[in-house]
Design an enzyme around this catalytic site. Structure first.
Site, PDB file in Angstrom:
ATOM      1  N   ASP A  72       3.028  -5.465   2.528  1.00 48.39           N
ATOM      2  CA  ASP A  72       1.773  -4.861   2.961  1.00 48.39           C
ATOM      3  C   ASP A  72       1.982  -3.374   3.277  1.00 48.39           C
ATOM      4  O   ASP A  72       1.713  -2.522   2.450  1.00 48.39           O
ATOM      5  CB  ASP A  72       1.193  -5.615   4.161  1.00 48.39           C
TER       6      ASP A  72
ATOM      7  N   HIS B  11      -8.646  -7.725  -1.506  1.00 45.76           N
ATOM      8  CA  HIS B  11      -8.270  -8.118  -0.151  1.00 45.76           C
ATOM      9  C   HIS B  11      -9.335  -9.077   0.390  1.00 45.76           C
ATOM     10  O   HIS B  11     -10.516  -8.725   0.459  1.00 45.76           O
ATOM     11  CB  HIS B  11      -8.207  -6.896   0.767  1.00 45.76           C
TER      12      HIS B  11
ATOM     13  N   GLU C 112      -8.278 -12.568   5.278  1.00 46.24           N
ATOM     14  CA  GLU C 112      -7.297 -12.139   6.276  1.00 46.24           C
ATOM     15  C   GLU C 112      -7.965 -12.131   7.645  1.00 46.24           C
ATOM     16  O   GLU C 112      -7.817 -13.063   8.425  1.00 46.24           O
ATOM     17  CB  GLU C 112      -6.749 -10.757   5.938  1.00 46.24           C
TER      18      GLU C 112
ATOM     19  N   HIS D  47       0.840  -1.191   0.000  1.00 46.81           N
ATOM     20  CA  HIS D  47       0.000   0.000   0.000  1.00 46.81           C
ATOM     21  C   HIS D  47       0.880   1.247   0.000  1.00 46.81           C
ATOM     22  O   HIS D  47       1.745   1.388   0.869  1.00 46.81           O
ATOM     23  CB  HIS D  47      -0.891   0.027   1.239  1.00 46.81           C
TER      24      HIS D  47
END
Length: 372
Positions: free
Chosen positions: A305, A224, A227, A26
């Site tokens: 990440d 995404h 998770e 990100h």
């Protein structure tokens, strides 16, 4: 440990030397401390706390929040995801001009190059960049200018995955994709969606139309999922959002049928082991399912990440992963090769990266430097 540790630690220099891609990172999670301090000075903004502890959001009243089970972003720590997202909003809110945005983009490409990354799909969620509300296309163009300059200077090439926020409305998501399809800002190659699955619940149906439009207008798709919640989000990403790649996806290990689907369809998982441990998705390296995902034939890449709040970089994350799971150099070369294939780079760039990686491996084999 899950496997016997490697007798020879694979060091960061060896990993940096491997040409590779990073596909789950990100931009909001890559601001170095110096970047933030410089932006704050430029804008006459006070820091929320001491510079030395800026990334420890638990020490700053502006960001502290009750602990929650986190997911969908890294760096939350004990302050919870809500506190971390407030930190990102403040940090990205310091980027107010096209020149500042271009500088952030250039700095990202430089850091990636320092880790041996040749191409990155970087996730950008405009909802964090509050100075650009209603001007999201202008933000994309400003970032693209920085990425253009970086590439001209021989740095890492970058594609942008424009990320929707899991909590936004279906109509706003469709509008965002339609605007992108019309404007076609440079470097935007994909549509993403991120945010905390556990808080929002399943959102596949809500974003189905936006991702259908993304596919119809030629954007790649990454989601995404898997998770902070279980395998259901991964199924939704595949069946409702036409995902070509899953960011995280580690909870897929809980569903054998899903593992078989991922392996059969060649859907890669952008796994971030250090992030998973930092956020408490898994309590220890022993619990992390990376070896089981590989054993099931799933295409897995290793990623950071949000490296700045985690205090890490890609080569360090690869090195500790190799050490914890006993992966040899040949295995890490496999991760590099998969990263290239999983990326949204164009065919010519992928071919060039394959050749570059093969040349490095051949040279290491010829000189006897390749360990196994």
């Amino acid at each position: 440990m899950l496997t016997d540790p490697s007798p020879t630690r694979i060091d960061e220099a060896t990993i940096r030397a491997l040409p590779k891609a990073e596909v789950h990172v990100h931009l909001e999670g890559t601001f170095a401390l110096a970047d933030i301090l410089f932006l704050a000075k430029e804008n006459g903004e006070y820091l929320p706390g001491p510079a030395a502890t800026l990334f420890d959001i638990t020490t700053h009243d502006a960001f502290a929040a009750p602990a929650v089970s986190t997911g969908g972003g890294a760096g939350a720590g004990a302050a919870g995801l809500s506190g971390f997202l407030r930190f990102l909003d403040w940090q990205c809110g310091l980027v107010r001009t096209p020149a500042q945005a271009a500088r952030v983009a250039y700095a990202f490409a430089a850091r990636q190059s320092a880790s041996g990354v040749r191409y990155s799909d970087v996730i950008v969620n405009p909802t964090h960049w509050n100075a650009w509300r209603g001007r999201e296309i202008a933000l994309m163009r400003a970032l693209s200018a920085g990425f253009d300059e970086a590439e001209q200077d021989g740095l890492c090439a970058v594609g942008i995955a424009y990320s929707l926020l899991r909590s936004q409305s279906a109509a706003s998501a469709v509008d965002a994709v339609a605007t992108l399809a019309s404007a076609r800002p440079g470097h935007v190659v994909a549509i993403s969606v991120d945010g905390d699955e556990k808080v929002t619940g399943r959102t596949g149906e809500k974003f189905h139309e936006a991702f259908r439009l993304a596919r119809a207008t030629g954007f790649r798709r990454t989601v995404h999922a898997g998770e902070s919640s279980g395998p259901d989000g991964v199924w939704d990403a595949l069946d409702l959002l036409f995902a070509e790649r899953i960011d995280h996806g580690v909870r897929a290990v809980e569903d054998p049928a899903l593992l078989a689907r991922l392996a059969a369809d060649g859907i890669s998982l952008g796994v971030c082991p250090r992030s998973n441990l930092t956020l408490g998705i898994y309590r220890s390296w022993d619990e992390h399912p990376l070896p089981r995902l590989l054993a099931a034939g799933v295409e897995v890449t290793l990623n950071t990440d949000d490296p700045a709040p985690l205090g890490s970089c890609l080569e360090a994350d690869w090195a500790v992963t190799a050490e914890q799971f006993g992966f040899d150099e040949a295995t890490m070369i496999g991760f590099a090769a998969r990263s290239i294939e999983a990326s949204f780079a164009d065919d010519d760039r992928k071919a060039a990266l394959r050749s570059e990686l093969a040349a490095v491996v051949d040279e290491r084999s010829r000189t006897g430097a390749l360990s196994s």
